[in-house]
Design a protein around this motif. Structure first.
Motif, short mmCIF file in Angstrom:
data_model
loop_
_atom_site.label_atom_id
_atom_site.label_comp_id
_atom_site.label_asym_id
_atom_site.label_seq_id
_atom_site.Cartn_x
_atom_site.Cartn_y
_atom_site.Cartn_z
N HIS A 464 -2.73 -0.24 5.24
CA HIS A 464 -2.79 -1.31 4.26
C HIS A 464 -2.09 -0.94 2.95
O HIS A 464 -1.38 -1.78 2.37
CB HIS A 464 -4.24 -1.67 3.98
CG HIS A 464 -4.41 -2.94 3.22
ND1 HIS A 464 -4.20 -4.19 3.77
CD2 HIS A 464 -4.78 -3.18 1.92
CE1 HIS A 464 -4.42 -5.13 2.86
NE2 HIS A 464 -4.76 -4.54 1.73
N PHE A 465 -2.27 0.29 2.51
CA PHE A 465 -1.76 0.65 1.19
C PHE A 465 -0.48 1.46 1.21
O PHE A 465 0.18 1.59 0.19
CB PHE A 465 -2.84 1.43 0.41
CG PHE A 465 -4.05 0.61 0.09
CD1 PHE A 465 -3.98 -0.39 -0.87
CD2 PHE A 465 -5.24 0.82 0.74
CE1 PHE A 465 -5.10 -1.16 -1.17
CE2 PHE A 465 -6.35 0.06 0.45
CZ PHE A 465 -6.29 -0.93 -0.50
N ASP A 466 -0.11 2.01 2.36
CA ASP A 466 1.14 2.76 2.42
C ASP A 466 2.25 2.00 3.11
O ASP A 466 3.43 2.18 2.78
CB ASP A 466 0.92 4.10 3.14
CG ASP A 466 0.06 5.06 2.33
OD1 ASP A 466 -0.12 4.81 1.13
OD2 ASP A 466 -0.45 6.04 2.90
N ARG A 467 1.88 1.15 4.08
CA ARG A 467 2.91 0.44 4.82
C ARG A 467 3.02 -1.03 4.43
O ARG A 467 4.10 -1.61 4.53
CB ARG A 467 2.62 0.53 6.33
CG ARG A 467 2.57 1.95 6.87
CD ARG A 467 2.57 1.95 8.38
NE ARG A 467 2.31 3.28 8.93
CZ ARG A 467 2.34 3.57 10.21
NH1 ARG A 467 2.60 2.61 11.10
NH2 ARG A 467 2.10 4.79 10.64
N ILE A 468 1.93 -1.66 4.03
CA ILE A 468 1.97 -3.10 3.71
C ILE A 468 2.07 -3.29 2.21
O ILE A 468 3.08 -3.76 1.70
CB ILE A 468 0.73 -3.82 4.28
CG1 ILE A 468 0.70 -3.73 5.81
CG2 ILE A 468 0.73 -5.29 3.84
CD1 ILE A 468 -0.53 -4.36 6.44
N GLN A 469 1.04 -2.94 1.48
CA GLN A 469 1.01 -3.13 0.03
C GLN A 469 1.45 -1.85 -0.67
O GLN A 469 0.67 -0.93 -0.84
CB GLN A 469 -0.38 -3.56 -0.43
CG GLN A 469 -0.82 -4.89 0.13
CD GLN A 469 -2.11 -5.38 -0.48
OE1 GLN A 469 -2.71 -4.74 -1.33
NE2 GLN A 469 -2.57 -6.53 -0.02
N ARG A 470 2.71 -1.81 -1.07
CA ARG A 470 3.30 -0.60 -1.65
C ARG A 470 3.54 -0.74 -3.14
O ARG A 470 4.06 0.16 -3.78
CB ARG A 470 4.61 -0.29 -0.94
CG ARG A 470 4.43 0.05 0.54
CD ARG A 470 5.60 -0.43 1.41
NE ARG A 470 6.89 -0.04 0.90
CZ ARG A 470 7.51 1.10 1.24
NH1 ARG A 470 6.94 1.94 2.07
NH2 ARG A 470 8.70 1.39 0.75
N GLN A 471 3.11 -1.86 -3.73
CA GLN A 471 3.33 -2.10 -5.14
C GLN A 471 2.35 -1.30 -6.00
O GLN A 471 1.28 -0.92 -5.55
CB GLN A 471 3.18 -3.59 -5.46
CG GLN A 471 1.77 -4.13 -5.35
CD GLN A 471 1.37 -4.51 -3.95
OE1 GLN A 471 2.08 -4.21 -2.99
NE2 GLN A 471 0.23 -5.16 -3.80
N ASP A 472 2.72 -1.05 -7.25
CA ASP A 472 1.83 -0.38 -8.20
C ASP A 472 0.92 -1.38 -8.90
O ASP A 472 -0.24 -1.06 -9.19
CB ASP A 472 2.65 0.38 -9.26
CG ASP A 472 3.49 1.49 -8.65
OD1 ASP A 472 2.93 2.26 -7.85
OD2 ASP A 472 4.69 1.58 -8.96
N LEU A 473 1.44 -2.58 -9.16
CA LEU A 473 0.67 -3.62 -9.84
C LEU A 473 0.90 -4.95 -9.14
O LEU A 473 2.01 -5.23 -8.66
CB LEU A 473 1.10 -3.76 -11.31
CG LEU A 473 0.96 -2.54 -12.23
CD1 LEU A 473 1.61 -2.83 -13.57
CD2 LEU A 473 -0.50 -2.19 -12.42
#
Length: 787
Positions: A464-473
């Protein structure tokens, strides 16, 4: 029957360690069931009581703006009982000493008393006084996260203007038991709060005097929910209605219901596995015990005891073990249930907890455990009851020893004499060998089940956080705005890159099935937020059509190429037929995805965006937060690091704590299974091993024979346990899929290693205990022949 009773208690005392181990295995299954079922019952009772006493609404609806006179028309809808109109708004907050962006929800309440629906439970402080424009009540979760209470204050940006708000009370509401910001999947008590303000003050701030933009209502028992919702939508459509919905889609209630469903599944699966292992173990123990008591059974029958008497004797032995396990399991289950309920209380905000263990739950635990024990030993008990006296008085025919497969393979000279004895003994009784291996394999398998969720949660976070949602904000706007807002965000110091997105609440329909969710619009080629295919590889948005998460596709029963009805719930609320272009894989939430241009075309809007994903230099984040806080169009900001922290916190509370309890219980079962296998082998072979001592074998050599056999069985059982564990984990995962989370079947090498280590340690400890008993063998007893 006095003689049989004395024999019963003497037998149990003689095998007390084995009986205790079996009781512990059964107690683990009972404790898991009691813990899950009592926690579930207590949470349901608490929720229903809170809903009833504080008048939780049945239907919810938001809109742009409507006059309060419309309330009379809503009351006239057939089936409507009570109506509460409100003013609600999303605001940005600033808490002293906390630099991260904070958003909140302001909900109006009558100044003269409690709301008609969704009343407030005042935990601390007092209610809002009439005429006090700056007084607010704060939700307990947010207040506790920041250490706020009556007398404190915070600053809010309300409709573009800064206003200092004074906290007069800390409150709870049935509407926000699970406090979640719009569009989020995980709660963040530090960065999102719910507050209640006097209606006059909030209405004045948003030019809502004599108007409302939010309504809740209850319906009569005989009313049809969807008829009421349809009529309410028809009333609110001309006023910018965003689509009414029932409790099932209300965020707090929905998450609670999913949690209850998971608890229900765990209460069914885990105890079934544990009790099944206990029944299997009982069958092995009793079968081997009966084989060592053949002569005793023959003597009992010779003295006139009937088959029924003998059967009841061994059945009573089983029931006493089960009774011990049930008693200990209920006590442990209540203790664990209270602890688990207390943990849920920190997460789901109820004003009180009414913990209870219902009599039917305890009775069901006792009945299921007893039935499992009796079923598991029915064959052994029957065999004892029907054994003819003449046959039973004869010693068992001596075993035929012959060269083992290992020796026949030409390895005779490479293995020692004790090793040959181990191989021959295992081979001459293949059924018992296989049963022992299966028993130890199940011990390994249930350890894997206990560790499954730790691996799955780590994998979910990585995807979820490394491959899909990679944004900082992630920055979201108050309402859809032009693309120029993206350029303003990209111009901020520290912002390196930005990608726009559009989010539209929608109802998706296919045939008779429908689902309320959102449709997300992205630009193709984005790198900050990506879609993944079934192989978890980046998946490009098609030129036209809609992509659905796999789980949503199953819910709707739709296949690629078929047309899906998309009913937007904002703006002009267009309804369009859109072809399904394919499916994407996600483990959190369910949504539809389209190209940004296609989604705006569907909405009949220009180049509008709902927010932006930003890549930013961490050194400038405090400065970026301050700039965003001053932008009136910005509704909220989600920080990547806080989202990851909230993910793990959520999963810890929802899954990992329960899994931790079950891992402890599974460890107990693993030790019980391995220890019983060792003790059974000792009871069967004590005469043989003592004979070897008389013939000159040393203690070390006979220990090697027995413990080597246990070690070999354990080593063979562990790989089989891995296979069984994978199957049990697959069963667990299949029953744990929800709209909110789909737990993947992921087993890391550390899980295999941990499961094997627990079994090996159990075998080592059991071996040490058995070795002490070997050292105390009565060699004189060996000289007494059975003839």
């Amino acid at each position: 029957m006095r003689a049989l009773n004395r024999k019963l208690f003497r037998d149990l005392w003689g095998m007390r360690a084995q009986a205790l181990a079996i009781a512990l295995v059964m107690a683990s299954g009972v404790a898991t069931y009691i813990m899950s079922a009592s926690t579930l019952d207590s949470l349901r009772l608490t929720r229903s009581t809170f809903y009833r006493e504080y008048r939780f609404a049945d239907v919810f609806a938001s809109l742009k703006r409507a006059p309060r006179s419309l309330e009379a028309r809503i009351r006239e809808i057939p089936g409507v009982q009570r109506v509460e109109t409100r003013v609600a708004a999303d605001v940005r907050l600033q808490v002293e000493g906390f630099a991260d962006p904070v958003t909140g929800r302001l909900v109006s309440v009558p100044e003269g008393g409690q709301p008609v629906l969704n009343a407030l439970y005042i935990r601390r402080g007092r209610y809002i006084e009439p005429g006090k424009e700056d007084e607010v009540l704060v939700n307990e979760a947010f207040a506790d996260a920041h250490g706020l209470g009556p007398g404190d204050s915070l600053e809010a940006v309300i409709n573009g203007r800064r206003k200092k708000l004074h906290i007069v009370g800390v409150a709870l509401s049935p509407e926000f038991i699970y406090q979640l910001s719009p569009g989020s999947v995980f709660p963040d008590f530090k960065r999102y709060g719910v507050m209640w303000m006097g209606r006059k003050s909030l209405a004045a701030a948003y030019d809502m005097e004599g108007a409302f933009n939010d309504v809740v209502l209850t319906i009569s028992a005989r009313a049809r929910l969807y008829d009421v919702i349809d009529r309410l939508d028809s009333v609110l459509n001309r006023y910018g209605g965003l689509g009414a919905y029932g409790r099932e889609y209300q965020t707090s209630h929905r998450y609670l219901s999913e949690e209850f469903r998971q608890l229900t599944q765990m209460a069914a699966v885990f105890p079934a596995i544990f009790l099944g292992v206990a029944a299997f173990l009982l069958n092995i123990v009793l079968s081997r015990l009966i084989s060592t008591q053949r002569e005793q059974i023959a003597v009992l029958k010779a003295f006139g005891y009937k088959n029924l008497d003998v059967g009841l004797h061994y059945g009573a032995m089983v029931m006493l073990m089960a009774a011990l396990g049930v008693t200990g399991g209920i006590a442990a289950g209540v203790w664990l249930g209270k602890g688990l309920s207390g943990i849920y209380m920190d997460y789901y905000r109820f004003p009180y907890l009414r913990y209870e263990l219902r009599l039917p739950v305890a009775a069901a635990a006792a009945l299921i455990s007893s039935a499992a024990a009796l079923l598991g030993t029915a064959f052994a008990v029957r065999r004892a009851a029907v054994l003819p006296p003449a046959q039973a008085m004869r010693p068992e025919p001596p075993e035929r020893y012959r060269e083992s497969i290992v020796e026949r393979m030409g390895l005779r000279r490479l293995i020692s004499q004790p090793a040959k004895m181990i191989a021959r003994h295992l081979e001459r009784r293949p059924a018992k060998t296989v049963l022992s291996i299966i028993g130890i394999a199940f011990a390994c398998a249930i350890m894997m089940v206990g560790s499954l969720f730790r691996d799955a949660v780590s994998f979910m976070a990585q995807v979820h956080f490394d491959r899909i949602q990679r944004q900082d904000l992630t920055v979201s706007f108050v309402e859809p705005t032009s693309r120029k807002a993206l350029y303003e965000l990209q111009a901020l110091r520290g912002v390196e890159y930005g990608e726009p997105f559009r989010s539209v609440p929608a109802r998706l329909r296919f045939e008779h099935r429908s689902y309320r969710t959102s449709v997300q619009g992205f630009e193709p080629g984005g790198t900050l937020h990506r879609l993944l295919d079934r192989s978890l590889e980046p998946f490009e948005l098609p030129p036209r059509g809609i992509l659905l998460t796999e789980h949503l596709g199953k819910i709707l029963g739709v296949s690629p190429g078929e047309d899906l009805t998309v009913e937007a719930l904002e703006g002009s609320r267009p309804v369009r037929e859109v072809p399904v272009a394919g499916f994407v894989r996600e483990y959190v939430g369910v949504s539809g995805y389209m190209r940004l241009s296609e989604l705006n075309l569907l909405m009949r809007e220009g180049d509008a965006i709902s927010g932006a994903y930003l890549a930013a230099d961490s050194r400038y984040q405090p400065e970026i937060y301050a700039e965003l806080h001053g932008m009136p169009r910005v509704a909220g900001t989600v920080v990547r690091e806080s989202a990851i922290e909230n993910f793990y916190t959520t999963m810890d509370r929802q899954v990992l704590i329960f899994a931790f309890f079950n891992t402890l219980l599974a460890s107990t079962i693993a030790f019980g299974v391995v220890y019983n296998s060792a003790r059974i082998a000792l009871s069967e072979r004590s005469r043989e091993l003592a004979s070897l001592r008389v013939l000159g074998f040393t203690r070390g050599e006979i220990s090697y024979i027995l413990l080597g056999e246990l070690g070999l069985l354990t080593l063979v059982a562990i790989p089989l346990g891995f296979v069984i564990g994978q199957g049990l984990c697959a069963i667990m995962i299949a029953r744990m899929q929800t709209d909110l989370f789909r737990v993947p079947l992921v087993l890391e090498p550390r899980t295999y290693a941990f499961s094997a280590a627990v079994v090996l340690v159990s075998a080592a400890v059991s071996g040490l205990i058995v070795r002490r008993k070997l050292d105390r063998l009565d060699l004189v007893a060996v000289l007494k022949t059975r003839e």
